[in-house]
Design an enzyme around this catalytic site. Structure first.
Site, PDB file in Angstrom:
ATOM      1  N   GLU A  62      -3.007  10.667  20.169  1.00 39.32           N
ATOM      2  CA  GLU A  62      -4.115  10.008  19.994  1.00 39.32           C
ATOM      3  C   GLU A  62      -4.278   8.677  20.449  1.00 39.32           C
ATOM      4  O   GLU A  62      -5.174   7.914  21.103  1.00 39.32           O
ATOM      5  CB  GLU A  62      -4.699  10.057  18.589  1.00 39.32           C
ATOM      6  CG  GLU A  62      -5.983   9.320  18.182  1.00 39.32           C
ATOM      7  CD  GLU A  62      -6.100   9.132  16.623  1.00 39.32           C
ATOM      8  OE1 GLU A  62      -7.315   9.307  16.274  1.00 39.32           O
ATOM      9  OE2 GLU A  62      -5.237   9.236  15.957  1.00 39.32           O
ATOM     10  N   GLU A 107      -2.587  -3.053  11.366  1.00 37.99           N
ATOM     11  CA  GLU A 107      -1.476  -3.745  10.606  1.00 37.99           C
ATOM     12  C   GLU A 107      -0.354  -2.628  10.473  1.00 37.99           C
ATOM     13  O   GLU A 107       0.823  -2.953  10.531  1.00 37.99           O
ATOM     14  CB  GLU A 107      -1.813  -3.969   8.945  1.00 37.99           C
ATOM     15  CG  GLU A 107      -2.924  -5.075   8.944  1.00 37.99           C
ATOM     16  CD  GLU A 107      -4.343  -4.646   9.364  1.00 37.99           C
ATOM     17  OE1 GLU A 107      -5.137  -5.851   9.471  1.00 37.99           O
ATOM     18  OE2 GLU A 107      -4.684  -3.790   9.669  1.00 37.99           O
ATOM     19  N   SER A 120     -13.851  11.815  12.290  1.00 39.49           N
ATOM     20  CA  SER A 120     -14.606  11.495  13.286  1.00 39.49           C
ATOM     21  C   SER A 120     -14.810  13.009  13.827  1.00 39.49           C
ATOM     22  O   SER A 120     -14.382  13.755  14.319  1.00 39.49           O
ATOM     23  CB  SER A 120     -13.853  10.849  14.565  1.00 39.49           C
ATOM     24  OG  SER A 120     -13.456   9.516  14.087  1.00 39.49           O
ATOM     25  N   GLN A 166      -9.800  15.750  13.415  1.00 38.49           N
ATOM     26  CA  GLN A 166      -8.827  15.429  12.478  1.00 38.49           C
ATOM     27  C   GLN A 166      -9.388  15.619  10.995  1.00 38.49           C
ATOM     28  O   GLN A 166     -10.482  15.339  10.882  1.00 38.49           O
ATOM     29  CB  GLN A 166      -8.265  14.175  12.676  1.00 38.49           C
ATOM     30  CG  GLN A 166      -7.429  13.933  13.655  1.00 38.49           C
ATOM     31  CD  GLN A 166      -6.906  12.427  13.631  1.00 38.49           C
ATOM     32  OE1 GLN A 166      -7.136  11.763  12.919  1.00 38.49           O
ATOM     33  NE2 GLN A 166      -6.053  12.226  14.893  1.00 38.49           N
ATOM     34  N   TYR A 217      -7.223  14.485   8.360  1.00 40.34           N
ATOM     35  CA  TYR A 217      -6.095  13.800   7.789  1.00 40.34           C
ATOM     36  C   TYR A 217      -6.633  12.717   6.427  1.00 40.34           C
ATOM     37  O   TYR A 217      -6.027  13.136   5.470  1.00 40.34           O
ATOM     38  CB  TYR A 217      -5.592  12.889   8.799  1.00 40.34           C
ATOM     39  CG  TYR A 217      -4.826  13.507  10.018  1.00 40.34           C
ATOM     40  CD1 TYR A 217      -4.831  14.986  10.166  1.00 40.34           C
ATOM     41  CD2 TYR A 217      -4.536  12.867  11.149  1.00 40.34           C
ATOM     42  CE1 TYR A 217      -4.212  15.625  11.148  1.00 40.34           C
ATOM     43  CE2 TYR A 217      -3.945  13.457  12.133  1.00 40.34           C
ATOM     44  CZ  TYR A 217      -3.690  14.882  12.257  1.00 40.34           C
ATOM     45  OH  TYR A 217      -3.179  15.494  13.246  1.00 40.34           O
ATOM     46  N   SER A 218      -7.284  11.600   6.765  1.00 43.22           N
ATOM     47  CA  SER A 218      -7.213  10.411   5.811  1.00 43.22           C
ATOM     48  C   SER A 218      -8.024  11.097   4.683  1.00 43.22           C
ATOM     49  O   SER A 218      -8.650  12.078   4.804  1.00 43.22           O
ATOM     50  CB  SER A 218      -8.003   9.497   6.355  1.00 43.22           C
ATOM     51  OG  SER A 218      -7.257   8.658   7.370  1.00 43.22           O
TER      52      SER A 218
END
Length: 397
Positions: free
Chosen positions: A258, A379, A175, A140, A142-143
């Site tokens: 995922e 969260e 990752s 990925q 993404y972040s």
């Protein structure tokens, strides 16, 4: 194979895997024998390349026998069987000494079903089989440093460049980027649209000019996460996944898969629960009532997590937001197991006495924060369950 019975399938799978690797000892390895690692995250500080090479050999072995994608469509190299057959394969794998499959988890369990839903025919025929066999490994992208839980607030840009795109930005907590060939990247393609719109996903060649990958050293000593810098990286339009400005749907699909993979494939392995029970037996003699209650609670929760995940995934429908629950159950169970191990070990949890199977639990404890962030923080997942499953009022934005 489309009509093979579960009993015949398990027998065949056992024969195939027996030909590659020996079976685990009944009831797991005896105390003091074999590797005592208990980590559920692929983050070896050494021997990573060798483990990946062995994993690729294993996936190629399965492919030679038509088992590299049990539930996948025959059109793209799959066996066309059910998720139940795939579960049987995993059950047999758990009984054998096999390489760590976490290195291919995103490729096989997340990207493949995402490409089935959103990819072009060229992407499906060119990538699906290679992703399942491990010939191609993906991750990925993404972040970002300023867009973690608020992923739609990302700032990586993709601008038109002739018949392709030019990408600029920074990704983090990716990752396995350092050993991957491809990255599924989301970038902003229209600054004027609302933040959840104007986003597009691309398959980025991680060996292309302008891509820089920096591993992030973790508390465990490993480096499973990476920073990825994109500087004028050219991506052909044929590598775009989904519609222009429609990348948010692609990302949501991948995150659902995922989370289901984390719930089904990580952390609730019965062998890990058995290891915790063995730990208590060897460190505390006799086991006191308090520890016995803690262990019983772990065993019950492990079964509940597995059955809940099976209930969600055996419906045969596309995974929905309720799968956030499976990921929460898994990370909560692992946290509880870490707490019990720490309670049993005392100072031995933070200071290595050299005794087999004891200090090794610290790797699980130190790796847990990363697992609780990956696939959506606890969260954020609780918000998703409250709003999208239970129909509660939305959190204040």
């Amino acid at each position: 194979m489309s009509t093979v019975s579960e009993r015949d399938f398990r027998q065949r799978v056992t024969e195939v895997i027996d030909a590659f690797a020996p079976a685990r000892a009944a009831g797991g390895n005896a105390w003091g024998e074999g590797d005592d690692r208990v980590s559920v995250v692929a983050e070896r500080s050494e021997g990573e390349a060798e483990e990946i090479a062995r994993l690729r050999r294993y996936r190629a072995h399965l492919d030679d026998h038509g088992l590299s994608w049990v539930e996948g469509p025959a059109t793209y190299g799959g066996a066309g069987l059910t998720t139940r057959h795939a579960d049987l394969l995993r059950a047999v794998e758990a009984e054998h000494e096999l390489p760590d499959d976490a290195y291919l988890r995103f490729s096989a369990s997340t990207l493949c079903p995402t490409l089935l839903e959103h990819g072009t025919e060229e992407q499906r025929t060119g990538l699906l089989h290679r992703l399942r066999t491990g010939e191609v490994i993906a991750c990925q992208l993404y972040s970002e440093p300023g867009a973690g839980s608020d992923l739609a607030g990302l700032s990586t840009r993709a601008e038109r460049d002739g018949d392709g795109w030019r990408l600029n930005g920074q990704k983090v907590w990716s990752s396995g980027a350092h050993y991957s060939d491809l990255g599924l990247c989301i970038a902003r393609t229209d600054q004027a649209k609302p933040k959840h719109a104007g986003l597009t996903t691309f398959l980025v060649d991680l060996r292309a000019p302008g891509v820089e990958i920096r591993p992030i050293r973790q508390l465990t000593g490993g480096a499973s996460f990476d920073e990825v810098f994109l500087t004028d990286v050219h991506v052909p339009d044929s590598a775009r996944v989904g519609e222009v400005d429609g990348g948010w749907r692609v990302v949501m699909t991948s995150l659902l898969h995922e989370r289901s993979a984390i719930g089904r494939e990580v952390g609730v392995d019965g062998a890990l629960v058995d290891r915790l029970v063995d730990l208590a037996r060897h460190v505390r003699q006799p086991i006191d009532d308090r520890t016995r209650d803690q262990l019983a609670d772990v065993v019950v929760r492990a079964w509940a997590a597995r059955l809940t995940t099976d209930r969600y995934l055996d419906r045969g429908a596309t995974p929905g937001p309720e799968l956030a629950m499976t990921k929460l159950l898994t990370t909560d169970l692992l946290r509880q197991m870490s707490d019990v191990a720490a309670d049993v070990l005392g100072a031995g949890h933070v200071a290595d006495t050299g005794e087999w199977g004891t200090y090794a639990w610290s790797e699980l404890t130190l790796g847990l924060p990363g697992l609780r962030v990956g696939g959506g923080t606890d969260e954020i997942l609780k918000n998703a369950i409250g709003e999208r499953v239970l129909g509660l009022p939305k959190d204040a934005r």
